[in-house]
Design a protein around this motif. Sequence first.
Motif, short mmCIF file in Angstrom:
data_model
loop_
_atom_site.label_atom_id
_atom_site.label_comp_id
_atom_site.label_asym_id
_atom_site.label_seq_id
_atom_site.Cartn_x
_atom_site.Cartn_y
_atom_site.Cartn_z
N LEU A 1 0.83 -1.21 0.00
CA LEU A 1 0.00 0.00 0.00
C LEU A 1 0.86 1.26 0.00
O LEU A 1 0.53 2.25 -0.65
N SER B 1 0.86 4.12 -2.85
CA SER B 1 0.78 5.55 -2.53
C SER B 1 1.91 6.33 -3.19
O SER B 1 1.72 7.46 -3.64
N LEU C 1 -4.94 0.38 5.59
CA LEU C 1 -4.80 1.66 4.89
C LEU C 1 -4.22 2.73 5.81
O LEU C 1 -3.34 3.49 5.41
N LEU D 1 -2.32 6.24 4.59
CA LEU D 1 -3.35 6.73 3.68
C LEU D 1 -4.56 7.24 4.47
O LEU D 1 -4.84 6.77 5.57
N ILE E 1 -8.48 7.41 4.68
CA ILE E 1 -9.63 6.65 4.17
C ILE E 1 -10.76 7.58 3.75
O ILE E 1 -11.17 8.46 4.50
N CYS F 1 -15.02 2.96 2.61
CA CYS F 1 -14.72 1.56 2.92
C CYS F 1 -16.04 0.86 3.22
O CYS F 1 -16.71 1.19 4.21
N ALA G 1 -8.80 5.31 -0.61
CA ALA G 1 -8.02 6.08 0.34
C ALA G 1 -7.12 7.04 -0.44
O ALA G 1 -6.74 6.79 -1.57
#
Length: 236
Positions: free
Chosen positions: A119, A123, A165, A170, A172, A175, A233
């Motif tokens: 993740l 990013s 996340l 990140l 959010i 979700c 996110a």
Amino acid sequence: MSNKVVGDTELQSDVLEDLRAAVNYRRWLCSLGMPYFGDNLLEIGSGMGYYASDWADMGVKLTASEADPARLAGLYERFENDPRVSVRELAVPIDETADYSAVVAYNVLEHIPDQIDALKAFSGLLRPGGAVVLVVPAFEFAMSKFDLEIGHQRRYTKASMAEALTSAGLEIERCQYINALGLFAWYGAVKLLNRRPQESPMLTLYDKVYIPVERRIESKIRPPFGQSVFAVARAR
């Protein structure tokens, strides 16, 4: 810990090919991601290119990417004369940065042992404020022999997805669970009966009759469970 995608790549490709007829389901997932894409989209783990093709038909210009050599060759062939879709090789671990407006990865993260590093790498491919858009399978109790064969490391809840996340730095934005009754279909057919998801008259009927109804319902009411988790996110 490695963040390389794992699993039987030949089996993964077979399943992707078998499920090509699930047109309504695929377009539902495509439409969920659309509002977050911006002007420069990268898809990670494009597989056979079905999502990329649908997004292109919906007016999205994007880059499709793959690590598996056979699937990558198939993407180059499929989009060779399609100016809407660029194709590139991209394998995890990802060690580059870029300026994409969004990164989308549908049914990819669950294959990667170190999800946090993955993740963070997603990013790093984004401009500030860019979106990571994900679909992942839901609920550990639905983990089947088939899941393990194709390399699933985990299944998710909204809470575990949110935790991953957040741990990756990140922010959010969304979700939620999607395809509520699909969870029971998966549990019954794949977990209990040990069947492999594949193209069949039952799948075609499910896609044509059930999915449009479920899509309308879930556009108004977010279900408390589902076959998958959909998450968005933002990079800080």
